[in-house]
Design an enzyme around this catalytic site. Structure first.
Site, short mmCIF file in Angstrom:
data_model
loop_
_atom_site.label_atom_id
_atom_site.label_comp_id
_atom_site.label_asym_id
_atom_site.label_seq_id
_atom_site.Cartn_x
_atom_site.Cartn_y
_atom_site.Cartn_z
N GLU A 122 0.78 -1.15 0.20
CA GLU A 122 -0.07 -0.02 -0.05
C GLU A 122 0.91 1.32 -0.02
O GLU A 122 1.99 1.27 0.45
CB GLU A 122 -0.99 0.03 1.32
CG GLU A 122 -2.07 -1.00 1.19
CD GLU A 122 -2.90 -1.25 2.29
OE1 GLU A 122 -4.23 -1.37 2.16
OE2 GLU A 122 -2.41 -1.06 3.33
N CYS A 135 3.36 8.59 1.46
CA CYS A 135 3.99 7.54 2.43
C CYS A 135 4.21 6.46 1.83
O CYS A 135 3.25 5.83 1.13
CB CYS A 135 2.83 7.47 3.75
SG CYS A 135 3.30 6.15 4.87
N CYS A 142 6.34 -7.07 7.36
CA CYS A 142 7.27 -6.42 8.22
C CYS A 142 7.73 -7.68 8.95
O CYS A 142 6.87 -8.78 9.60
CB CYS A 142 6.65 -5.60 8.98
SG CYS A 142 8.05 -4.71 10.04
N CYS A 146 5.62 -4.78 16.22
CA CYS A 146 5.24 -3.94 17.06
C CYS A 146 3.75 -4.16 17.56
O CYS A 146 3.14 -4.39 16.40
CB CYS A 146 5.52 -2.43 16.58
SG CYS A 146 7.37 -2.24 16.15
N CYS A 149 0.92 -2.25 15.74
CA CYS A 149 0.92 -1.83 14.43
C CYS A 149 0.34 -3.16 13.63
O CYS A 149 0.76 -4.40 13.81
CB CYS A 149 2.38 -1.70 13.83
SG CYS A 149 2.45 -1.60 12.20
N SER A 244 11.65 6.57 8.37
CA SER A 244 11.37 6.24 9.89
C SER A 244 11.85 4.85 10.17
O SER A 244 11.69 3.83 9.34
CB SER A 244 9.69 6.08 10.21
OG SER A 244 9.36 5.81 11.37
N LEU A 267 10.19 5.62 18.60
CA LEU A 267 10.39 5.48 20.19
C LEU A 267 9.54 4.87 20.96
O LEU A 267 9.59 3.82 21.49
CB LEU A 267 10.77 6.75 20.79
CG LEU A 267 11.45 6.75 22.27
CD1 LEU A 267 12.86 5.88 21.87
CD2 LEU A 267 11.66 8.21 22.79
N HIS A 268 8.35 5.48 21.23
CA HIS A 268 7.15 4.82 21.69
C HIS A 268 7.00 4.69 23.32
O HIS A 268 6.10 4.18 23.68
CB HIS A 268 6.67 3.58 20.97
CG HIS A 268 6.18 4.01 19.53
ND1 HIS A 268 5.73 5.19 19.02
CD2 HIS A 268 6.76 3.23 18.23
CE1 HIS A 268 5.69 4.94 17.64
NE2 HIS A 268 6.22 3.97 17.35
N CYS A 388 -1.43 5.93 10.24
CA CYS A 388 -0.28 5.13 10.79
C CYS A 388 -0.60 3.88 11.35
O CYS A 388 -1.45 3.74 12.19
CB CYS A 388 0.58 6.24 11.78
SG CYS A 388 1.03 7.57 11.25
N1 SAH Z 1 8.60 0.63 10.22
C1 SAH Z 1 9.08 1.73 10.40
C2 SAH Z 1 8.31 2.68 9.51
C3 SAH Z 1 6.77 2.31 9.41
S1 SAH Z 1 5.44 2.72 10.61
C4 SAH Z 1 8.75 2.06 11.89
O1 SAH Z 1 8.47 1.42 12.63
O2 SAH Z 1 9.49 3.14 12.01
C5 SAH Z 1 5.22 4.52 10.67
C6 SAH Z 1 5.04 4.77 12.24
O3 SAH Z 1 3.71 4.38 12.42
C7 SAH Z 1 5.70 4.22 13.20
O4 SAH Z 1 6.28 5.26 14.07
C8 SAH Z 1 4.86 3.20 13.63
O5 SAH Z 1 5.25 2.91 15.11
C9 SAH Z 1 3.49 4.17 13.73
N2 SAH Z 1 2.47 3.23 14.23
C10 SAH Z 1 2.22 1.92 13.85
N3 SAH Z 1 1.18 1.65 14.08
C11 SAH Z 1 0.31 2.42 14.77
C12 SAH Z 1 -0.98 2.82 15.21
N4 SAH Z 1 -1.81 1.56 15.39
N5 SAH Z 1 -1.49 3.94 15.55
C13 SAH Z 1 -0.42 5.00 15.41
N6 SAH Z 1 0.86 4.83 14.96
C14 SAH Z 1 1.14 3.50 14.59
FE1 SF4 Z 2 7.19 -3.16 11.22
FE2 SF4 Z 2 7.06 -0.47 11.63
FE3 SF4 Z 2 4.88 -1.95 12.15
FE4 SF4 Z 2 6.93 -2.05 13.73
S1 SF4 Z 2 5.60 -0.24 13.60
S2 SF4 Z 2 5.74 -3.77 12.92
S3 SF4 Z 2 8.51 -1.99 12.40
S4 SF4 Z 2 5.94 -1.58 10.28
#
Ligand code: SAH
Ligand code: SF4
Length: 415
Positions: A122, A135, A142, A146, A149, A244, A267-268, A388
């Site tokens: 996507e 984006c 992946c 996380c 995500c 990122s 970071l989160h 995101c």
């Molecule tokens: N894999 C890379 C880039 C893609 S994710 C990374 O993790 O940085 C882009 C951003 O969206 C990242 O900061 C990710 O942590 C965040 N993200 C993932 N799932 C999310 C969600 N459900 N709500 C808000 N942000 C989220």
């Molecule tokens: Fe992969 Fe980024 Fe999603 Fe983490 S937040 S699972 S690194 S796409």
């Protein structure tokens, strides 16, 4: 063909393990999109042109591909009419295929795309008053997991090739009608290009924040972004590109040196326990290592800050103490930083909820009062699952039991 080595990927065995510069096509022709100019010249020479002609043709073709966005050799008017069918027999000018396109009520657009070998991924375009951000995805799925995500619930299907990555930008320009019109006839080497470039573009910024972890597909992402930044290619400034990462520490220095784009770090969380849980790569590369790598990031300065992304998860990482610890860490490592607070975007079966608006506001205040910029991001495209962390291709939907098994597998692989 020269094979481009790819980073070994932790976790799963990539089901398409052969690194390659292009996705092979059934008709044997080679897709030129994604190849650097010298490689195009090499291919032209292999196909029978003498070295000088190959170099000249490569320069002309490159310009048509990236400056003008043509998808047909016949449109290349400064190339001899007889030469054009010769090119078309051997080469193609590819784009990822569009499977579906959606538009959100807030104007955000999402495209479901497919590679030539049938994998879905996507891409999202987010228009704002003063800019438009694309984006871009770096992988189908992946390897990481996380917890918040949706993409993390997919297996890694495969890395995208440079052509499939830069192809997303080309496709967006196609869709937005942003290739320069006008005529190139008589355009000399040093002629003012403004005569045929379009101003006031919608697509002004690129973020490598789609599906996948870009630093686990480093070489392909670098090669694609080089084409995006090439003055004779798509000519977008590196200041308008942000990559990122979830924290692939060993690749961060090379990212700064070899690509030189802005860095965002997912970071989160600010404690080992919480980050281990929600961003499992933390078990491999801990907070100290990550923040040290940020502090060493080539090119970071007060003028070019590192963005820390922080997803707001109710009762997980959103307390006043978390906010104060975030400030303390940024100070301890003397980081030129800004913080992006991202309200959690829900998806079916997600184990978290978004923090309340009051909580997010208080968290932002604490960081802001310490002198660190901490805007709260307005979620975009939630109604079409384009926000995101919501990206996931339907072809790979799994049951809850499968998801749990996958999570265990991925974590075991991380060690
Ligand atoms: N894999 C890379 C880039 C893609 S994710 C990374 O993790 O940085 C882009 C951003 O969206 C990242 O900061 C990710 O942590 C965040 N993200 C993932 N799932 C999310 C969600 N459900 N709500 C808000 N942000 C989220
Ligand atoms: Fe992969 Fe980024 Fe999603 Fe983490 S937040 S699972 S690194 S796409």
């Amino acid at each position: 063909m020269t094979a481009i080595p790819i980073m070994p990927i932790p976790g799963h065995v990539d089901p398409v393990p052969v690194p390659r510069e292009v996705t092979p096509r059934a008709d044997g022709r080679v897709d030129l999109i994604g190849l650097p100019r010298p490689r195009i010249a090499e291919l032209f020479a292999e196909a029978g042109l003498d070295a000088k002609a190959a170099k000249l043709r490569a320069k002309q073709v490159f310009h048509w591909l990236y400056h003008r966005g043509v998808t047909d050799f016949d449109a290349m008017t400064d190339i001899a009419k007889t030469m054009r069918p010769w090119l078309a027999e051997r080469f193609v000018i590819g784009r990822p295929e569009i499977v579906a396109a959606q538009v959100s009520s807030d104007g955000t657009r999402k495209w479901l795309l497919q590679t030539a070998d049938g994998h879905d991924f996507e891409m999202v375009f987010i228009p704002d008053a003063d800019r438009g951000t694309l984006c871009v995805s770096s992988q189908v799925g992946c390897t990481l997991n996380c917890r918040f995500c949706h993409t993390g619930t997919m297996r890694l299907v495969r890395n995208l090739t440079p052509g499939e990555i830069v192809g997303q930008v080309m496709l967006a320009r196609d869709a937005l009608g942003e290739w320069p019109k006008g005529s190139m006839a008589g355009l000399e080497e040093d002629e003012d290009e403004r005569t045929y470039t379009s101003d006031g573009r919608l697509l002004t910024n690129i973020v490598m924040m789609g599906m996948g972890e870009p630093l686990y597909n480093f070489d392909n992402v670098r090669d694609a972004l080089k084409l995006v930044m090439d003055g004779d290619g798509l000519a977008l400034s590196k200041r308008r590109i942000t990559l990122s990462t979830s924290g692939v520490v060993p690749m961060m220095e090379r990212c700064g040196e070899e690509i030189g784009v802005n860095l965002a770090v997912s970071l989160h969380a600010v404690t080992k326990d919480v980050r281990d849980e929600i961003v499992p790569i933390n078990r491999k590369f801990g907070l100290d290592q990550l923040l040290q790598a940020c502090s060493d990031y080539p090119g970071a300065s007060n003028a070019r800050r590192i963005t820390f992304e922080y997803v707001m998860l109710k009762d997980k990482n959103d307390s006043d103490d978390d906010a104060r610890e975030l400030v303390r860490l940024i100070r301890q490592y003397k980081l030129p930083a800004k913080v992006n607070l991202i309200p959690f975007n829900p998806w079916p079966g997600a184990p978290y909820e978004c923090s309340t608006p009051e909580r997010i506001k208080r968290f932002a205040e604490i960081v802001f009062e310490a002198g660190i910029s901490a805007p709260v991001r307005t979620p975009r495209g939630r109604d079409i699952d384009a926000a995101c962390g919501q990206l996931k291709t339907a072809a790979h939907k799994m049951s809850r039991a499968e998801l749990d098994r996958l999570a265990d597998e991925k974590q075991a692989a991380l060690g």
